[in-house]
Scaffold this active site. Structure first.
Site, PDB file in Angstrom:
ATOM      1  CG  ASP A 214       2.265  13.417  -2.689  1.00 46.47           C
ATOM      2  OD1 ASP A 214       3.041  14.374  -3.673  1.00 46.47           O
ATOM      3  OD2 ASP A 214       2.538  12.884  -1.969  1.00 46.47           O
TER       4      ASP A 214
ATOM      5  NE  ARG B  17      -5.021   3.669   2.875  1.00 43.83           N
ATOM      6  CZ  ARG B  17      -3.998   4.316   3.371  1.00 43.83           C
ATOM      7  NH1 ARG B  17      -4.488   5.561   3.763  1.00 43.83           N
ATOM      8  NH2 ARG B  17      -2.419   4.005   2.639  1.00 43.83           N
TER       9      ARG B  17
ATOM     10  CG  ASP C 135      -3.847   1.926   0.336  1.00 51.42           C
ATOM     11  OD1 ASP C 135      -4.682   1.440   0.986  1.00 51.42           O
ATOM     12  OD2 ASP C 135      -2.420   2.525   0.275  1.00 51.42           O
TER      13      ASP C 135
ATOM     14  CB  SER D 266       6.897   4.719  -0.186  1.00 52.15           C
ATOM     15  OG  SER D 266       5.385   4.508   0.078  1.00 52.15           O
TER      16      SER D 266
HETATM   17  N1  ARG Z   1       1.218  -3.430   0.445  1.00 51.77           N
HETATM   18  C1  ARG Z   1      -0.278  -3.118   1.217  1.00 51.77           C
HETATM   19  C2  ARG Z   1      -1.164  -2.290   1.198  1.00 51.77           C
HETATM   20  O1  ARG Z   1      -1.380  -2.279  -0.107  1.00 51.77           O
HETATM   21  C3  ARG Z   1       1.023  -1.749   1.838  1.00 51.77           C
HETATM   22  C4  ARG Z   1       0.870   0.043   1.061  1.00 51.77           C
HETATM   23  C5  ARG Z   1       1.092   1.439   1.371  1.00 51.77           C
HETATM   24  N2  ARG Z   1       2.282   2.183   0.968  1.00 51.77           N
HETATM   25  C6  ARG Z   1       3.069   2.440   1.665  1.00 51.77           C
HETATM   26  N3  ARG Z   1       3.539   3.156   1.480  1.00 51.77           N
HETATM   27  N4  ARG Z   1       4.509   1.261   1.479  1.00 51.77           N
HETATM   28  O2  ARG Z   1      -1.877  -2.493   1.433  1.00 51.77           O
END
Ligand code: ARG
Length: 405
Positions: free
Chosen positions: A19, A99, A128, A179
């Site tokens: 990506d 983040r 995110d 993912s």
């Molecule tokens: N659900 C978690 C959060 O919002 C993790 C998101 C991470 N992404 C993934 N592809 N698992 O903090």
């Protein structure tokens, strides 16, 4: 030629994956921007190839790799331990708290280069994107934000085709059915079969922990020492934050500790199912709470719980850099003044259990609690105390008697 470029610049959060590799070219074509690619290491496994060289090859005018592991451990993970941060009492926020740090570093790079935009590879359905966008505007309200994956309508196959047509060097790996996002505080896994909340996560979801079924038959004991709420040593050996977290990930992981199956409420209103592996986090949060129980007063423990929940929500919801978060952080720091001591944790087949705790600041007094010899509690004070404690109820009971039926 150096210095003659008139294009505005964008700083791209670059992971080296498909990506964001495609995004380097896309940002140049679609927005006519010079791209500065920044790859940030917060303790995720590093790929074998040189992502920096690849970013330049794709056309980034600059590409940096920033080792942010120590800052992440000291300024993001440790404060979260002190706050016992655990979203919905389940998820230690591993992805969420990385983040704001990433954004801080991207904003710094944007300042250095006079870039007007920051770009990131988040999609439109997750948390995110909110964390990136809100952290960016909190740190520099002048910066523009571009989220290519929210804008373009390419499927994965079309991205691969776009890369081929534009000579973008990518290594198309066999696509994982999940993912995944990783850093030293945990591994997040969603999509694929996990989208059925009624299906038990298959073993191939996990990569940091052994199945509790295959974990050793003998328990492993670990002693963690804390100073002012921060872990400083493991089994008597002082360790720097990153080393300590990595060591405990290994230890807990090999005992099957840290698997979490969570139906979680995303900020964008969607319920989702995420499977986490957070071995060190689960161990350290248990240990830290165990020590607090010994050294903190009842009212502080109870009040702090509300703060912990708010801290967790703000972290999850992308409000890390908010004034409320600063105030809560100050409260949490102050609450840790006496949180010094050692905690012994038993790791056994998927569970981390606190089995011992000691501290010079312990509020546990054997002389007060014992029923045996050496009792120093003033027994005759109990009657007077109970009289006062029950007095409002006694008063109300006689005043209301027979009324209000
Ligand atoms: N659900 C978690 C959060 O919002 C993790 C998101 C991470 N992404 C993934 N592809 N698992 O903090």
């Amino acid at each position: 030629m150096e210095g003659t470029s008139v294009r505005d610049k964008v700083v791209l959060a670059y992971s080296g994956g498909l990506d964001t590799s495609v995004a380097i070219k896309w940002l140049q074509d679609k927005y006519d921007l010079d791209v500065i690619a920044v790859s940030i290491d917060v303790g995720q496994p590093q790929g074998e190839d040189d992502v920096i060289a690849r970013a330049k090859l794709i056309g980034a005018i600059e590409a940096y790799s920033i080792d942010a592991k120590e800052t992440f451990a000291k300024d993001y993970v440790f404060p979260s331990i002190k706050a016992n941060a655990n979203y919905q009492d389940t998820y230690p926020l591993s992805t969420a708290i990385a983040r704001p740090l990433m954004v801080k570093l991207l904003v710094d790079v944007a300042k250095q280069h006079g870039a007007k935009f920051i770009a990131h590879g988040c999609t439109a359905k997750g948390n995110d994107q909110v964390r990136f966008d809100v952290s960016i505007v909190s740190l520099d309200p002048e910066l523009g934000i571009i989220a290519p994956m929210r804008e373009w309508v390419m499927t994965r196959e079309e991205e691969i085709e776009y890369a081929r047509v534009n000579d973008i060097p990518i290594t198309v790996k066999k696509q994982s059915p999940y993912s995944v996002d990783e850093n030293m505080w945990g591994r997040s896994c969603e999509c694929g079969i996990l989208e059925d909340p009624n299906v038990e996560p298959p073993e191939d979801v996990y990569s940091w922990t052994v199945s509790p079924l295959d974990a050793p038959d003998e328990p492993e004991y670990v002693e963690v020492e804390f100073v002012k709420g921060e872990p400083v040593a493991v089994n008597g050996k002082s360790m720097a934050p990153v080393e300590l977290i990595e060591e405990l990930n290994d230890m807990a992981g090999r005992n099957g500790v840290g698997r979490i199956d969570h139906i979680e409420d995303r900020l964008v209103g969607i319920k989702s199912r995420e499977v986490y592996e957070c071995p060190a986090a689960v161990l350290l949060l248990e240990a830290h709470k165990g020590l607090e129980g010994l050294v903190l007063m009842k009212d502080l423990l109870a009040f702090k719980k509300g703060m912990e929940q708010k801290y967790s929500e703000l972290s999850y919801d992308g409000l890390w850099f908010s004034p409320l978060m600063d105030s809560i952080r100050a409260f949490v720091d102050e609450s840790q003044r006496y949180v010094d001591g050692k905690v012994r944790v038993k790791l056994y087949k998927g569970k981390a259990t606190v089995v011992g705790r000691s501290s010079d600041n312990s509020l546990y007094h054997e002389g007060l609690v014992t029923y045996a010899e050496g009792d120093r509690f003033e027994h005759n004070s109990a009657v007077g105390f109970i009289y006062c404690w029950g007095l409002p109820l006694k008063t109300a009971a006689s005043a209301y008697k027979g009324k209000g039926q």
